[in-house]
Design a protein around this motif. Structure first.
Motif, PDB file in Angstrom:
ATOM      1  N   GLY B 741       0.719  -1.313   0.084  1.00  0.00           N
ATOM      2  CA  GLY B 741      -0.187  -0.064   0.168  1.00  0.00           C
ATOM      3  C   GLY B 741       0.757   1.155  -0.027  1.00  0.00           C
ATOM      4  O   GLY B 741       2.054   1.085  -0.182  1.00  0.00           O
ATOM      5  N   LYS B 742       0.051   2.263   0.235  1.00  0.00           N
ATOM      6  CA  LYS B 742       0.937   3.782   0.232  1.00  0.00           C
ATOM      7  C   LYS B 742       1.834   4.178   1.179  1.00  0.00           C
ATOM      8  O   LYS B 742       2.642   4.872   1.278  1.00  0.00           O
ATOM      9  CB  LYS B 742       0.071   4.767   0.039  1.00  0.00           C
ATOM     10  CG  LYS B 742      -1.177   5.328   1.064  1.00  0.00           C
ATOM     11  CD  LYS B 742      -1.863   6.463   0.600  1.00  0.00           C
ATOM     12  CE  LYS B 742      -2.584   7.151   1.459  1.00  0.00           C
ATOM     13  NZ  LYS B 742      -2.988   6.858   2.738  1.00  0.00           N
ATOM     14  N   LYS B 745       7.275   2.699   1.236  1.00  0.00           N
ATOM     15  CA  LYS B 745       7.831   3.413   0.354  1.00  0.00           C
ATOM     16  C   LYS B 745       9.244   2.868  -0.285  1.00  0.00           C
ATOM     17  O   LYS B 745       9.447   3.181  -1.549  1.00  0.00           O
ATOM     18  CB  LYS B 745       8.452   4.647   1.224  1.00  0.00           C
ATOM     19  CG  LYS B 745       7.337   5.761   1.753  1.00  0.00           C
ATOM     20  CD  LYS B 745       7.006   6.486   0.389  1.00  0.00           C
ATOM     21  CE  LYS B 745       5.938   7.167   1.023  1.00  0.00           C
ATOM     22  NZ  LYS B 745       4.529   6.835   0.347  1.00  0.00           N
ATOM     23  N   ASP B 773       4.956   7.663   6.454  1.00  0.00           N
ATOM     24  CA  ASP B 773       3.865   8.362   6.115  1.00  0.00           C
ATOM     25  C   ASP B 773       4.318   9.950   6.388  1.00  0.00           C
ATOM     26  O   ASP B 773       4.568  10.196   7.407  1.00  0.00           O
ATOM     27  CB  ASP B 773       2.788   8.281   7.261  1.00  0.00           C
ATOM     28  CG  ASP B 773       1.377   8.806   6.746  1.00  0.00           C
ATOM     29  OD1 ASP B 773       1.479  10.030   6.111  1.00  0.00           O
ATOM     30  OD2 ASP B 773       0.221   8.190   7.143  1.00  0.00           O
TER      31      ASP B 773
END
Lengths: 345, 804
Positions: B741-742, B745, B773
């Motif tokens: 997911g976001k 990284k 995040d």
């Protein structure tokens, strides 16, 4: 008691000064300043002293203790320093051994020459134009005032693929194509580098494939003096400020008037030597004012527009500049040759 | 063109201008003088001697003992080995103390017991090339005419006290293929007069047309034919000065008749031919195209088969000359020839070129016809020739000439304005100055206000448009006198295109990474043209290659680079990295230009890193090459669009080759060349790559945009996964990235284990995952949620589990 303390002090300082390492020094610290140490021992006898003497003795004991502690501290510093020095001494390396190599390559001498020329002319407002190496007969010859049947376009001199398609014999077709794209509107200011091909047997001075770089300026009021001034800047930048240039009348089908440019010989300074064949001059490039037929064929009004063009061989320039004696070196890619061009003067 | 300084003086006053100065002036204003040869350079002390006595040397069969009068003191004895030396001859004698070419000093000597006080010289010994020496003297000494005075400087007598200017003529200046043409040019440069020869011929009462008839059928090939008849010539040697001038110009003397035609060729630029009238076989000259298959035997006794493209001179039936190229053997001038016909004609350049090329006969004559002779000199040349025949061959010239004339000669009339001249040259000339320049050139002019109209003499066929006139003005004004300026007018921004900029970046990057740039040939052989091509396409083939090895255009650069590695490897450089950028050529069928695609290729062999004294030595492997490419793609902002995929390719190692994909499209490959290829080329393990540079550089890249530096910490989790041997790391990475997911990284492999402690068929791959995040500090809980999804996904999609 007082004497005993002085004695202890002397004894301790003596031991400190001769302590050989940090461990020994630590032992001294423990033995003299520890709870079971001799000073504590001495102080135990304080009870026997008068109330008057007691604080004096206490002060003295503290003074002795401080002196010893200070001595230890100082010695410790020394020993630590020495330990560092010793460690550093042990770490000494041989700086003359070779370093760990960083891998480097470098560009080909022809790229070096071409980019130098490109950058020079970019600084003078030119852009870099490129075109196909396999070219139509029209752009390679006809558009350059070399109509069919012209002796200079003999089949024997060019690599034809079909009757109308060939490997370009010069970079001039890029000029024709660029002018055509401008649809009769100036200014055109380009420099055209690239590979060209001719039916030559490869030897020390001939190569069936070689590089060319040409320049073209078309605008209203372009004069031959502009060509001369431009070439002068080029020659001085490429070959040194002390060089003189000379324009000599010559002939090319695509320019009129046509000239060749010589630079004064660097080796003999113009007196004449074997490099310049006794003339004092070395031929560098061909140039001229764009032939009206070439302008017209590319859609420019030759009454309104004039232009100049020049062309040269990077191999020849590299050979002159660096003293390379065989054109084949440029295409053999012997690393012993290539490596030499990693130095930038 | 070789120009004798002394000869030139007959037409232009050269006083005050040395040959070297003249050469400099000619070069600067029009024609490059490639050299100045001093004919008697390095020769001293050679005089004309008289052989008073000759007898056989007592001790040597091949030597002669001669008594020679050298004009100074008593006659001297000279031993001479030449077979043709004889009593009574006037010869060139190098006296004791003389110096001959090559710093050969003549000393008193004893030859087989006999004293020799000098040397009798051949022309070779005086510095003349053998091929230029008349046959009778080519094997022995040179013999002067009997009336030559003894004691004179022999080189002066031979006209060798001269200097020769070698003109490098550009194709437009064929007017200077004649002494007269050069004279006009030099006169213009020096601003002096031209003195033309004025042939005065006494003719007999007989009329040429009673002896010969001329008919030209092929008028387009031969618009003008002039024949003159000379009777009762005495064939013999031509005068010494004429022979000397021919030799200095590179022509071998034969006899007076032939020499005179050649002399006119040099003087007027008009080739002539002499026929033996009595051997003609008829009283007619007919010029026509040859019939296909017709045969002529030329002067050199070669039988030549002709086609209808060749022009013939015939006697009405039989060929007697190949027009403009070579005469026929049947009508050749011989020692006993009495009556001759002199041919002076205008033959079309293209016709002569065709014949001279087809028969491999390029001569001084054909070269001049090919470039176009001056139509107005055809008759004058014939006149001059018969004058010389009368003078030096005792001929009787018949009245008139016999002609076939269909030639229209109109001199070119060209106008130009003064404004245009000054605009093109950047000068500020006045009309007076311009007129003066044309006057020096002896061009007729007519001035009307700003316009000058020039009638161009036919000798200067190169001048047809106003730019040609501007060139004449410019070169005679002197380019040295031009100012140096730069273009004025609208300024243009100079720059490289985005593509050109990126190409330079690619080169600099690769060079920084340790690769040398190579430049190789585009033409190659059949096998190499297609080997390692990115796309299967028919290669472009040359119609007439010079060799098998350079017959097709390459579709791939790799084979050329492997050749470079092989070359260097054979020269003790077996660890090397090279790259090249350049076009490959994809055929679009016969009618169209091929597609030219710029490729980037590299090849690396042997040790990639070597630092032996610290025990570091690393041969190249796949990951070296891949790393180079990854770095390149990073520079170009393409990292996220690139994928390496296991692939098979001919000539490549089946297990160590990857296809390179850009946004899902194949743009090239990288890998190890097949060990059999390595062996063939005698290379160590070698890795190579080739990419379509065009595709890579033209891929759209989002513009550079600053991304803020993270303010919150990231959390890193390492996992070791047990997967099947066949599972690719890239595949697992892809699954991880997608599932993460976001917050995820970055993912990278940090360990690979395939050892004994693994279950057979399994391997362990360790990944480091970085969660982050930008808005807040992540909690363990946030990360665990994402991380669990990752573990689930790799298990489900690739059967990979956490290593226990």
């Amino acid at each position: 008691m007082q004497e005993r303390l002085k004695e202890l002090q002397t004894e301790a300082l003596e031991k400190i000064s001769t302590a050989a390492d940090l461990k020994e020094l630590n032992d001294i610290r423990v033995s003299y300043l520890g709870k079971k140490g001799p000073i504590t021992e001495v102080l135990k006898g304080m009870g026997k002293l008068s109330a008057e003497e007691r604080p004096k003795m206490g002060a003295l004991a503290n003074e002795v203790r401080d002196r010893i502690a200070a001595g230890i501290e100082e010695k410790q510093k020394h020993l630590e320093e020495a330990a560092v020095q010793e460690k550093l001494a042990a770490e000494k390396i041989d700086v003359t051994l070779p370093g760990r190599p960083v891998k480097t390559g470098n560009h080909h001498p022809l790229t070096r020459i071409i980019e130098e020329i490109e950058d020079l002319f970019i600084g003078m407002g030119y852009t870099v134009a490129e075109g196909p190496e396999v070219e139509k007969d029209y752009y390679n010859f006809e558009a350059l005032n070399l109509p069919k049947g012209h002796p200079a376009r003999d089949m024997q001199d060019s690599f034809y693929i079909t009757e109308d398609i060939l490997l370009r014999t010069h970079t001039s077709p890029v000029q024709a194509r660029t002018m055509e794209k401008h649809e009769g509107k100036g200014p055109v200011k380009i420099i055209c580098p690239g590979k060209v091909y001719r039916r030559d047997n490869d030897d020390a001075t001939h190569s069936h494939q070689f590089m060319q770089i040409e320049g073209l300026v078309v605008d209203e009021n372009i004069r031959m003096t502009d060509l001369k001034g431009t070439l002068e800047i080029f020659a001085k930048k490429m070959f040194g400020d002390d060089r003189e240039i000379r324009l000599r009348p010559s002939f090319f089908p695509f320019t009129e008037p046509s000239v060749e440019m010589d630079i004064s010989c660097k080796i003999c300074g113009g007196k004449g030597c074997s490099v310049c064949k006794g003339t004092g001059w070395i031929e560098i490039l061909g140039a001229g004012m764009v032939h009206p037929n070439v302008l017209e064929m590319a859609g420019f009004d030759s009454k309104k527009y004039t232009g100049f063009a020049f062309g040269m061989g990077p191999e020849r320039i590299a050979m002159l500049k660096y003293g390379v004696d065989d054109i084949r070196h440029f295409y053999t890619n012997d690393v012993r040759f290539l490596k030499q061009f990693s130095i930038h003067e | 063109m070789f120009v004798s300084y002394k000869w030139l003086q007959e037409y232009v006053d050269l006083s005050g201008v040395t040959p070297a100065e003249l050469a400099g002036k000619i070069t600067k204003s029009g024609i490059e003088v490639e050299g100045v040869e001093v004919l008697n350079e390095g020769i001293k002390g050679v005089v004309v001697g008289h052989v008073l006595e000759r007898e056989q040397h007592p001790n040597a069969d091949k030597l002669n003992k001669c008594l020679v009068d050298t004009g100074a003191g008593e006659p001297v004895q000279i031993i001479c080995g030449a077979p043709n030396v004889d009593k009574g001859q006037k010869v060139a004698v190098a006296t004791v103390g003389a110096v001959l070419p090559g710093n050969f000093k003549i000393k008193r000597a004893k030859l087989r017991g006999e004293e020799s006080n000098g040397m009798i010289c051949s022309l070779q010994e005086l510095g003349i090339e053998s091929k230029l020496i008349a046959k009778e003297y080519s094997e022995g000494i040179y013999v002067f005419p009997n009336d030559t005075e003894v004691g004179q400087d022999a080189l002066e007598q031979l006209n060798r006290d001269d200097q020769i200017l070698e003109l490098g003529l550009t194709p437009n200046r064929s007017d200077c293929l004649s002494m007269l043409g050069v004279a006009y040019e030099v006169a213009a440069i020096l601003g002096r007069e031209v003195k033309l020869p004025e042939p005065l011929v006494e003719t007999t009462s007989e009329i040429a047309s009673d002896f010969i008839e001329v008919q030209v059928d092929a008028k387009e090939d031969n618009p003008l034919y002039v024949a003159k008849v000379v009777k009762n010539v005495k064939v013999g040697p031509s005068p010494v000065w004429m022979q000397a001038r021919l030799m200095a110009a590179g022509i071998r003397p034969h006899n007076n008749v032939v020499d005179i035609t050649n002399y006119i060729l040099l003087e007027y630029g008009q080739p002539l031919h002499a026929f033996d009238y009595d051997r003609l076989g008829s009283k007619q000259i007919l010029v026509r195209r040859a019939n296909d298959g017709e045969v002529i035997v030329t002067l050199d006794d070669a039988k030549r088969e002709l086609t209808s493209e060749h022009l013939l001179i015939t006697n009405g039936t039989e060929p007697i000359a190949l027009a403009g190229v070579m005469g026929g053997a049947n009508s050749e001038v011989q020692p006993d020839t009495k009556n001759v016909i002199i041919e002076s004609a205008y033959f079309k350049g293209a016709t002569v070129r065709k014949a001279s090329k087809d028969h491999g006969l390029r001569s001084e004559a054909s070269a001049r016809f090919e470039k176009g002779v001056d139509p107005n000199r055809v008759r004058a040349a014939a006149e001059r020739a018969v004058q010389l025949l009368a003078q030096y061959a005792g001929g009787e010239v018949l009245e008139g000439s016999v002609e076939a004339d269909a030639l229209q000669v109109e001199p070119a009339v060209v106008s130009v304005t003064l404004e245009k001249i000054n605009r093109v040259l950047g000068t500020e000339l006045t009309m007076k100055e311009v007129e003066a320049i044309f006057a020096r050139l002896q061009f007729e002019t007519n001035t009307d206000n700003d316009t000058i109209t020039v009638t161009v003499p036919t000798r200067r066929g190169d001048i047809t448009i106003e730019e040609d006139l501007i060139e004449e003005v410019g070169r005679l004004f002197g380019y040295d006198n031009l100012a140096s300026t730069l273009p004025v007018g609208s300024s243009t921004p100079g720059h490289l295109s985005q593509y050109q900029n990126k190409r330079r970046l690619v080169r600099r990057y690769l060079e920084g990474a340790g690769l040398y740039q190579a430049v190789t040939y585009s033409l190659t052989n059949e096998a190499k043209a297609t080997q390692y091509a990115l796309e299967e396409r028919k290669p472009v083939q040359l119609a007439m290659p010079m060799s098998e090895d350079r017959s097709l255009l390459r579709l791939s650069i790799v084979p050329q680079l492997l050749e470079v590695l092989k070359y260097n490897s054979a020269r003790q450089n077996d660890s090397l990295a090279v790259y090249e950028t350049g076009a490959v050529f994809l055929s679009n069928g016969e009618e169209e230009l091929p597609e030219e695609r710029e490729h980037l290729a590299g090849a690396v062999t042997g040790l990639w890193h070597s630092h032996p004294w610290q025990g570091e030595k690393k041969p190249v492997d796949f990951y070296v090459v891949k790393g180079i490419l990854e770095g390149l793609f990073e520079k170009l902002g393409l990292t996220d669009k690139i994928e390496f995929r296991q692939a098979q390719k001919d000539g490549m190692h089946p297990g160590r080759t990857a296809e390179v994909l850009l946004s899902g499209n194949s743009v090239g490959f990288a890998g190890q060349i097949h060990p059999t290829v390595e062996k063939e080329l005698d290379l160590k393990e070698t890795y190579t790559f080739e990419l379509s540079l065009k595709a890579v550089l033209e891929e759209e890249v989002s513009p550079l945009q600053y991304e803020s530096i993270p303010r919150f910490p990231s959390i890193t989790r390492d996992i070791a996964l047990v997967a099947d041997q066949g599972t690719a790391a890239g595949e697992l990475k892809g699954i991880i990235k997608e599932a993460g997911g976001k917050l995820l990284k970055d993912v990278h492999v940090f360990d690979l284990y395939e050892g004994e402690r693994m279950e057979p068929g399994k391997k362990s791959l360790a990944f480091s995952l970085k969660y982050f995040d930008p808005e807040r500090t992540l909690t363990d809980e946030d990360v665990t949620k994402a991380h669990d999804k990752v573990l689930e996904a790799v298990k489900e999609k690739a059967g990979a589990v956490l290593r226990g």
